[in-house]
Design a protein around this motif. Structure first.
Motif, PDB file in Angstrom:
ATOM      1  N   ILE A 152      30.074 -13.997 -36.576  1.00  0.00           N
ATOM      2  CA  ILE A 152      30.153 -15.056 -37.593  1.00  0.00           C
ATOM      3  C   ILE A 152      30.336 -14.460 -38.976  1.00  0.00           C
ATOM      4  N   LEU A 153      29.570 -13.411 -39.286  1.00  0.00           N
ATOM      5  CA  LEU A 153      29.702 -12.768 -40.596  1.00  0.00           C
ATOM      6  C   LEU A 153      31.108 -12.217 -40.815  1.00  0.00           C
ATOM      7  N   SER A 154      31.733 -11.733 -39.746  1.00  0.00           N
ATOM      8  CA  SER A 154      33.103 -11.214 -39.859  1.00  0.00           C
ATOM      9  C   SER A 154      34.065 -12.320 -40.268  1.00  0.00           C
ATOM     10  N   ILE A 155      33.948 -13.467 -39.605  1.00  0.00           N
ATOM     11  CA  ILE A 155      34.817 -14.605 -39.936  1.00  0.00           C
ATOM     12  C   ILE A 155      34.595 -15.052 -41.375  1.00  0.00           C
ATOM     13  N   ILE A 156      33.323 -15.138 -41.784  1.00  0.00           N
ATOM     14  CA  ILE A 156      32.988 -15.585 -43.140  1.00  0.00           C
ATOM     15  C   ILE A 156      33.515 -14.607 -44.191  1.00  0.00           C
ATOM     16  N   CYS A 157      33.233 -13.319 -44.002  1.00  0.00           N
ATOM     17  CA  CYS A 157      33.617 -12.312 -45.000  1.00  0.00           C
ATOM     18  C   CYS A 157      35.124 -12.223 -45.164  1.00  0.00           C
ATOM     19  N   VAL A 158      35.842 -12.178 -44.038  1.00  0.00           N
ATOM     20  CA  VAL A 158      37.306 -12.114 -44.112  1.00  0.00           C
ATOM     21  C   VAL A 158      37.846 -13.384 -44.756  1.00  0.00           C
ATOM     22  N   GLY A 159      37.271 -14.525 -44.401  1.00  0.00           N
ATOM     23  CA  GLY A 159      37.713 -15.789 -44.971  1.00  0.00           C
ATOM     24  C   GLY A 159      37.517 -15.846 -46.482  1.00  0.00           C
ATOM     25  N   ILE A 160      36.378 -15.370 -46.961  1.00  0.00           N
ATOM     26  CA  ILE A 160      36.061 -15.418 -48.390  1.00  0.00           C
ATOM     27  C   ILE A 160      36.919 -14.444 -49.189  1.00  0.00           C
ATOM     28  N   PHE A 161      37.085 -13.230 -48.665  1.00  0.00           N
ATOM     29  CA  PHE A 161      37.751 -12.185 -49.450  1.00  0.00           C
ATOM     30  C   PHE A 161      39.261 -12.100 -49.237  1.00  0.00           C
ATOM     31  N   SER A 162      39.788 -12.861 -48.293  1.00  0.00           N
ATOM     32  CA  SER A 162      41.233 -12.781 -48.044  1.00  0.00           C
ATOM     33  C   SER A 162      41.956 -14.087 -48.329  1.00  0.00           C
ATOM     34  N   THR A 163      41.219 -15.077 -48.797  1.00  0.00           N
ATOM     35  CA  THR A 163      41.829 -16.394 -49.042  1.00  0.00           C
ATOM     36  C   THR A 163      41.800 -16.727 -50.530  1.00  0.00           C
ATOM     37  N   GLU A 164      42.927 -17.168 -51.047  1.00  0.00           N
ATOM     38  CA  GLU A 164      42.965 -17.620 -52.433  1.00  0.00           C
ATOM     39  C   GLU A 164      42.317 -18.997 -52.523  1.00  0.00           C
ATOM     40  N   ALA A 165      41.394 -19.122 -53.452  1.00  0.00           N
ATOM     41  CA  ALA A 165      40.644 -20.370 -53.577  1.00  0.00           C
ATOM     42  C   ALA A 165      41.551 -21.516 -54.032  1.00  0.00           C
ATOM     43  N   THR A 166      41.692 -22.537 -53.184  1.00  0.00           N
ATOM     44  CA  THR A 166      42.458 -23.740 -53.527  1.00  0.00           C
ATOM     45  C   THR A 166      41.588 -24.957 -53.221  1.00  0.00           C
ATOM     46  N   GLY A 259      41.018 -23.008 -36.137  1.00  0.00           N
ATOM     47  CA  GLY A 259      42.027 -22.692 -37.140  1.00  0.00           C
ATOM     48  C   GLY A 259      41.559 -21.648 -38.130  1.00  0.00           C
ATOM     49  N   ILE A 260      40.311 -21.781 -38.589  1.00  0.00           N
ATOM     50  CA  ILE A 260      39.763 -20.810 -39.545  1.00  0.00           C
ATOM     51  C   ILE A 260      39.657 -19.425 -38.912  1.00  0.00           C
ATOM     52  N   SER A 261      39.184 -19.354 -37.674  1.00  0.00           N
ATOM     53  CA  SER A 261      39.044 -18.052 -37.007  1.00  0.00           C
ATOM     54  C   SER A 261      40.407 -17.399 -36.806  1.00  0.00           C
ATOM     55  N   LEU A 262      41.438 -18.220 -36.524  1.00  0.00           N
ATOM     56  CA  LEU A 262      42.791 -17.693 -36.341  1.00  0.00           C
ATOM     57  C   LEU A 262      43.360 -17.178 -37.660  1.00  0.00           C
ATOM     58  N   ARG A 263      43.088 -17.913 -38.770  1.00  0.00           N
ATOM     59  CA  ARG A 263      43.595 -17.505 -40.085  1.00  0.00           C
ATOM     60  C   ARG A 263      42.884 -16.257 -40.599  1.00  0.00           C
ATOM     61  N   THR A 264      41.628 -16.096 -40.245  1.00  0.00           N
ATOM     62  CA  THR A 264      40.858 -14.980 -40.797  1.00  0.00           C
ATOM     63  C   THR A 264      40.979 -13.697 -39.965  1.00  0.00           C
ATOM     64  N   LEU A 265      40.909 -13.822 -38.644  1.00  0.00           N
ATOM     65  CA  LEU A 265      40.891 -12.636 -37.787  1.00  0.00           C
ATOM     66  C   LEU A 265      42.114 -12.525 -36.884  1.00  0.00           C
ATOM     67  N   LEU A 273      35.959 -15.841 -31.307  1.00  0.00           N
ATOM     68  CA  LEU A 273      35.348 -17.158 -31.461  1.00  0.00           C
ATOM     69  C   LEU A 273      34.896 -17.694 -30.103  1.00  0.00           C
ATOM     70  N   SER A 274      35.674 -17.475 -29.086  1.00  0.00           N
ATOM     71  CA  SER A 274      35.295 -17.930 -27.741  1.00  0.00           C
ATOM     72  C   SER A 274      33.997 -17.274 -27.291  1.00  0.00           C
ATOM     73  N   ILE A 275      33.899 -15.960 -27.522  1.00  0.00           N
ATOM     74  CA  ILE A 275      32.666 -15.233 -27.169  1.00  0.00           C
ATOM     75  C   ILE A 275      31.493 -15.771 -27.968  1.00  0.00           C
ATOM     76  N   LEU A 276      31.741 -15.993 -29.268  1.00  0.00           N
ATOM     77  CA  LEU A 276      30.699 -16.494 -30.164  1.00  0.00           C
ATOM     78  C   LEU A 276      30.205 -17.865 -29.717  1.00  0.00           C
ATOM     79  N   VAL A 277      31.126 -18.764 -29.425  1.00  0.00           N
ATOM     80  CA  VAL A 277      30.767 -20.119 -28.995  1.00  0.00           C
ATOM     81  C   VAL A 277      29.933 -20.073 -27.720  1.00  0.00           C
ATOM     82  N   ALA A 278      30.405 -19.303 -26.745  1.00  0.00           N
ATOM     83  CA  ALA A 278      29.708 -19.224 -25.466  1.00  0.00           C
ATOM     84  C   ALA A 278      28.292 -18.688 -25.631  1.00  0.00           C
TER      85      ALA A 278
END
Length: 424
Positions: A152-166, A259-265, A273-278
């Motif tokens: 989860i932290l990987s998805i969050i960190c990549v999402g925050i630091f690799s996405t332009e805030a819109t 969608g977020i997991s695909l855009r970030t990782l 994400l599948s492993i995480l959900v399970a």
């Protein structure tokens, strides 16, 4: 306060029991809709999904008993009925929901497998864990939870630091209240009174009989779990807000998370994400069924046969209910939550307050008032909104499904003034 290896193992075990299907799906969509009000929404969500559950663990640490001790000051009969309702709701809604989410997000995208097959294998594994409950804390705390946390932290960190805030404007008129009510759907307050008992019994099974030591361990592990939940929830809500211009407005919870997991990782994000959900769903189901089996075992004079039978019935029910769509289960849960959640929240608060202001007569009066003033919200949730709307309009916060809040607090204060005057 010493935070050692044992504390973190128990803390991660608690975290994993809390963190299930709803905890994973709800925050991103909440942030997505919150937009620039993501911080205010986070405040409300944290109150109902972190602070109140954490207080529930503190209450368990103080009581060092079972969930029946939560309402024993009202009456033994009320306590029994309350526990039966909580366990019935838990085993019939959030537990099967974990199987539904696992099938939709972790199995269906990769394999053409019927949901019956997924649920059957899923709850067979849950049953194995529940029947070997003496090893639950170690297995969850040492192995499964760290994996969940890191992904989860990987998805969050990549999402925050690799996405332009819109980030666009918020859809919510009352962001804090919206976040608070969405936190109901995590079932974390109910989870606290259920899994707290699991932790206590697991410690006793391991031979830990020192009440003071167990109390300290539960408080410390609760803090660890609370910090973990806070970081994950805030991060996921903010990540959802960052992506609120990149997806359709009416996107579903599961689609947004995918969608977020695909855009970030990238493509690996889908697998992670599948492993995480399970894993997240699995650990929660284990906690719920273990807690329910513990409760039934306690009622029938610590009968191990009853424990096993309850675990089997809970797993079978999970398979049956797990065939329903995730969103259908969430919708069905709303009326149950509108009734049982206020009572649970009040019981948690009363059990962490000093004994001097929670005498049995005060305890009883506050709970009764909470039940009475939560009924309009419950009736509105089952289709009687027009009939109860005048009542809700006349009550403070009545239009925000919090009609019970001020009357309960006022009763606590008034009853204590009355008791103090009577004593004098």
């Amino acid at each position: 306060m010493k935070f050692n290896k044992e504390t973190f193992v128990a803390g991660f075990a608690l975290f994993s029991m809390f963190f299930g299907a709803g905890n994973l799906m709800l925050p991103p969509l909440l942030g997505f809709k919150a937009g620039d009000a993501w911080f205010l929404v986070t405040l409300g969500f944290v109150v109902s999904a972190v602070i109140i559950p954490l207080l529930g663990i503190f209450a368990h640490a103080r009581l060092q008993g079972t969930m029946q001790d939560f309402a024993k000051k009202v009456s033994p009969t009320f306590s029994l009925v309350y526990c039966i309702l909580v366990y019935a709701i838990s085993i019939a809604l959030p537990s099967p929901r974990t199987a539904s989410v696992t099938h939709e997000m972790a199995i269906q995208p990769f394999f053409e497998v019927n949901s019956w097959v997924t649920s059957s294998i899923y709850f067979a594994l849950v049953l194995i864990f529940v029947l070997n409950r003496s090893r639950i804390l170690g297995l969850l705390g040492k192995f499964l939870s760290p994996i969940i946390f890191i992904v989860i932290l990987s998805i969050i960190c990549v999402g925050i630091f690799s996405t332009e805030a819109t980030i666009s404007a918020s859809d919510f008129q009352m962001p804090v209240i919206s976040g608070l009510l969405e936190g109901y759907q995590t079932f974390d307050a109910i989870g606290a009174v259920v899994v707290g008992g699991v932790i206590i019994i697991s410690l006793k099974i391991k031979g830990e009989e020192n009440i003071r030591r167990n109390r300290s361990l539960m408080v410390r592990s609760g803090i660890v779990a609370g910090i973990g939940l806070l970081l994950i929830y805030a991060g996921m809500i903010y990540t959802g807000a960052l992506f609120n211009a990149e997806f359709d407005v009416d996107i579903a919870r599961t689609e947004l998370l995918s969608g977020i997991s695909l855009r970030t990782l990238g493509n690996i994000g889908k697998t992670l994400l599948s492993i995480l959900v399970a894993l997240a769903c699995f650990t929660t189901a284990v906690g719920i069924i273990t807690g329910t089996a513990d409760f039934m075992k306690g009622i029938f004079k610590n009968s191990q046969k009853v424990y096993v039978k309850t675990a089997v019935v809970g797993s079978i029910l999970g398979v049956l209910m797990g065939q329903f769509d995730v969103h259908y289960i969430i919708d069905v849960a709303v009326p149950a939550l509108m009734f049982i959640y206020p009572i649970t929240i009040i019981l948690i608060f009363l059990n962490v307050l000093p004994e001097v202001i929670t005498a049995p007569i005060v305890f009883r009066a506050v709970v009764i008032v909470t039940i009475v003033f939560s009924l309009p919200d419950f009736l509105a949730s089952i289709g009687m909104k027009e009939q109860v709307q005048p009542v809700l309009d006349s009550l403070p916060f009545g239009n925000y499904t919090l009609a019970w809040l001020l009357p309960s607090l006022a009763t606590l204060i008034i009853m204590n003034i009355f008791s103090f005057a009577k004593t004098k």
